[in-house]
Design a protein around this motif. Structure first.
Motif, PDB file in Angstrom:
ATOM      1  N   VAL A  63       0.841  -0.678   0.179  1.00 45.69           N
ATOM      2  CA  VAL A  63       0.029  -0.364   0.100  1.00 45.69           C
ATOM      3  C   VAL A  63       0.722   1.291   0.227  1.00 45.69           C
ATOM      4  N   PHE A  64       1.646   1.264   0.677  1.00 46.06           N
ATOM      5  CA  PHE A  64       2.435   2.249   0.944  1.00 46.06           C
ATOM      6  C   PHE A  64       3.449   2.358   0.029  1.00 46.06           C
ATOM      7  N   SER A  65       3.815   1.586  -0.382  1.00 52.01           N
ATOM      8  CA  SER A  65       5.068   1.319  -2.300  1.00 52.01           C
ATOM      9  C   SER A  65       4.002   2.026  -3.421  1.00 52.01           C
ATOM     10  N   THR A  66       2.854   1.770  -2.997  1.00 54.25           N
ATOM     11  CA  THR A  66       1.643   2.448  -4.070  1.00 54.25           C
ATOM     12  C   THR A  66       1.431   3.543  -4.760  1.00 54.25           C
ATOM     13  N   ILE A  67       1.278   4.393  -2.936  1.00 55.81           N
ATOM     14  CA  ILE A  67       1.483   5.858  -2.467  1.00 55.81           C
ATOM     15  C   ILE A  67       2.507   6.325  -2.990  1.00 55.81           C
ATOM     16  N   SER A  68       3.892   5.851  -3.093  1.00 56.33           N
ATOM     17  CA  SER A  68       5.346   6.667  -2.734  1.00 56.33           C
ATOM     18  C   SER A  68       5.368   6.427  -4.467  1.00 56.33           C
ATOM     19  N   LEU A  69       5.090   5.017  -5.272  1.00 55.89           N
ATOM     20  CA  LEU A  69       4.793   5.004  -7.543  1.00 55.89           C
ATOM     21  C   LEU A  69       4.284   5.633  -8.164  1.00 55.89           C
ATOM     22  N   LEU A  70       2.882   5.658  -7.143  1.00 56.03           N
ATOM     23  CA  LEU A  70       2.090   7.332  -7.895  1.00 56.03           C
ATOM     24  C   LEU A  70       2.351   8.570  -7.706  1.00 56.03           C
ATOM     25  N   MET A  71       3.358   8.873  -6.578  1.00 60.51           N
ATOM     26  CA  MET A  71       3.741  10.465  -6.446  1.00 60.51           C
ATOM     27  C   MET A  71       5.077  10.398  -7.410  1.00 60.51           C
ATOM     28  N   MET A  72       5.548   9.631  -7.271  1.00 62.42           N
ATOM     29  CA  MET A  72       7.200   9.977  -7.902  1.00 62.42           C
ATOM     30  C   MET A  72       6.240   9.698  -9.672  1.00 62.42           C
ATOM     31  N   VAL A  73       5.700   9.240  -9.757  1.00 61.75           N
ATOM     32  CA  VAL A  73       5.552   9.063 -11.565  1.00 61.75           C
ATOM     33  C   VAL A  73       4.530  10.513 -12.477  1.00 61.75           C
ATOM     34  N   PHE A  74       3.772  11.305 -11.492  1.00 64.69           N
ATOM     35  CA  PHE A  74       3.273  11.823 -11.368  1.00 64.69           C
ATOM     36  C   PHE A  74       4.063  13.616 -11.500  1.00 64.69           C
ATOM     37  N   LEU A  75       4.215  13.604  -9.855  1.00 68.12           N
ATOM     38  CA  LEU A  75       5.107  14.745  -8.854  1.00 68.12           C
ATOM     39  C   LEU A  75       6.499  15.198  -9.493  1.00 68.12           C
ATOM     40  N   VAL A  76       6.943  14.239 -10.494  1.00 73.96           N
ATOM     41  CA  VAL A  76       8.610  14.226 -10.339  1.00 73.96           C
ATOM     42  C   VAL A  76       9.290  14.434 -11.792  1.00 73.96           C
ATOM     43  N   LYS A  77       9.676  15.740 -11.954  1.00 68.34           N
ATOM     44  CA  LYS A  77       9.956  15.472 -13.170  1.00 68.34           C
ATOM     45  C   LYS A  77      11.681  15.540 -13.536  1.00 68.34           C
ATOM     46  N   CYS A  78      12.627  14.512 -13.306  1.00 70.05           N
ATOM     47  CA  CYS A  78      13.801  14.297 -13.714  1.00 70.05           C
ATOM     48  C   CYS A  78      14.526  14.673 -14.534  1.00 70.05           C
ATOM     49  N   PRO A  79      15.527  15.436 -14.132  1.00 70.26           N
ATOM     50  CA  PRO A  79      16.110  16.024 -15.437  1.00 70.26           C
ATOM     51  C   PRO A  79      16.706  14.993 -15.867  1.00 70.26           C
ATOM     52  N   LYS A  80      17.665  14.997 -17.476  1.00 74.98           N
ATOM     53  CA  LYS A  80      17.842  14.180 -18.507  1.00 74.98           C
ATOM     54  C   LYS A  80      19.787  13.900 -18.158  1.00 74.98           C
ATOM     55  N   VAL A  81      19.647  12.323 -17.107  1.00 74.60           N
ATOM     56  CA  VAL A  81      21.777  12.297 -17.216  1.00 74.60           C
ATOM     57  C   VAL A  81      21.924  12.200 -18.302  1.00 74.60           C
TER      58      VAL A  81
END
Length: 423
Positions: free
Chosen positions: A192-210
């Motif tokens: 449950v906790f992992s899924t919440i964190s996963l959704l936040m990473m997918v929709f709210l974090v834009k990573c700079p290109k490496v």
């Protein structure tokens, strides 16, 4: 100023506010990862004595439920670091969170459906460990990628470390509370906790290109060169990070054990008592992360002071059997560890160039996981054979580690060398 000028100013301010808001949500999303990873591991510590009784296993076997997670993570962290440098941070973090969820679910189903679930619990925990290898360790270089100013990096790393320690504060309470209903419930909560964190990473974090990482041979040669120029302070940071985690998880295992066996305190009350020193750790991490900015000399002094405080608190623990005096000393243990961790994170993130940051910080995370892996089983062995000497041994380790800090971490020498190179 005309209407067009007013519109431009309003539009500019609006864009700036949105950018700041997006950045804050990105930080919250990234900080959720160490929170989830810590909950997925530390939440089980207060449950271990109950699992020993339920599954008829020894304290050493129960400690392996924590240790196998860490050992597997240690093996996979350097690979995850390299791949995050090559393919990008988010590409590694998202599948890792999925694997963490699967591992937690497997362990939970084994407990729920089987009479003898111990073997499958360990397999589920191993899968969790692989997931952890590609999640929390990658957060440190991700912060370095997303921010450019050293003070922003230090401040955000303070938030990350605070989230990590907040997980440790909540873990004993939440773990004991969930286990009071069903012993499998703490494991079911992990997906449950992992899924919440996963959704936040997918929709709210834009990573700079490496930048694309070089071939392995060239890459390892670059790492070798990095260590050649920075080996002394890097090894010191690795050792100190590992020892702090060793003492923290060893002491938590010990405290959980004596609260139940000597003071007859279990379930949620025990969870709250374990949370007291962890709360001190969390608060001290947050304050330290806000204050250190980019001052490396200050970081060194804080690490040294934290190790000395840790040694003194651990030493005096050997002289008391009073519950509340022991808890008070454990608070100082938490503060000593809490002020050191953000400084170590900032030193290693600011001190390594971006292209190699993922792998170097992953190696550092591996050392921390080694400490987590060794703490509970070594304390379990010492409880049987050298119970009266436990705190003397830990005090000696802390003093030696403080000496490593003083002798090997020398930011003042780096600044002097950098100044001389200009002439």
């Amino acid at each position: 100023m005309g209407e067009f000028g007013l519109f431009e100013q309003f539009h500019g301010n609006s864009k700036k506010k949105n950018k700041t808001l997006n950045k804050r949500w990105a930080i919250v999303s990234i900080a959720s990862i160490p929170l989830v990873m810590t909950l997925g591991n530390s939440m089980l510590i207060p449950v271990l004595p109950s699992m020993e009784r339920e599954f008829n296993i020894t304290s050493l076997q129960s400690s392996l439920i924590i240790t196998v997670y860490s050992i597997v993570a240690i093996i996979f962290i350097p690979l995850a670091g390299y791949l995050s440098d090559k393919w990008g941070r988010k590409v590694i973090i998202i599948p890792s969170l999925i694997l963490t969820a699967i591992g937690g679910l497997l362990s939970a189903l084994a407990i729920w459906k089987m009479k003898d679930p111990y073997g499958l619990i360990l397999i589920g925990r191993a899968l969790q460990g692989i997931g952890a290898a590609g999640a929390f360790p990658i957060v440190l270089p991700l912060v370095g990628d997303m921010f450019h100013r050293d003070d922003e990096i230090s401040s955000t790393l303070g938030v990350i470390e605070t989230s990590n320690t907040l997980g440790k504060v909540l873990s004993p309470i939440l773990g004991a509370f969930l286990a009071s209903f069903f012993i499998s419930l703490p494991f079911f909560s992990i997906p449950v906790f992992s899924t919440i964190s996963l959704l936040m990473m997918v929709f709210l974090v834009k990573c700079p290109k490496v930048k694309d990482a070089p071939p392995l041979s060239e890459f390892f040669n670059g790492i070798k060169i990095t260590f050649r120029h920075n080996h002394q302070w890097l090894i010191a940071v690795f050792i100190i990070g590992g020892i702090l985690m060793f003492v923290l998880f060893g002491v938590l295992f010990y405290l959980s054990n004596i609260l139940e066996t000597i003071y007859k305190i279990g379930d949620i009350k025990k969870g709250f008592m374990l949370a007291i020193p962890l709360g001190a750790l969390c608060l001290s991490s947050y304050i330290t992360g806000k204050k250190i900015k980019e001052d490396k000399t200050l970081m060194k002094r804080i690490i040294f002071f934290g190790l000395v405080m840790l040694a003194i608190a651990v030493f005096f623990l050997s002289f008391t059997k009073n519950l509340w005096l022991s808890i008070s000393l454990f608070v100082f243990v938490g503060i000593g560890i809490g002020i050191g961790l953000p400084c170590l994170d900032a030193l290693i993130t600011q001190g390594i160039e971006k292209e190699k940051r993922g792998t170097i910080t992953s190696l550092y995370s591996s050392m921390r996981f080694i400490g987590v892996a060794l703490g509970p089983p070594i304390l379990a062995i010492l409880l049987k054979s050298l119970d009266q000497y436990i705190f003397y041994i830990l005090t000696g380790i802390c003093i030696l580690t403080a000496l490593v800090c003083i002798v090997w971490i020398r930011p003042e020498k780096e600044e002097e060398d950098s100044f001389l190179e200009k002439f």
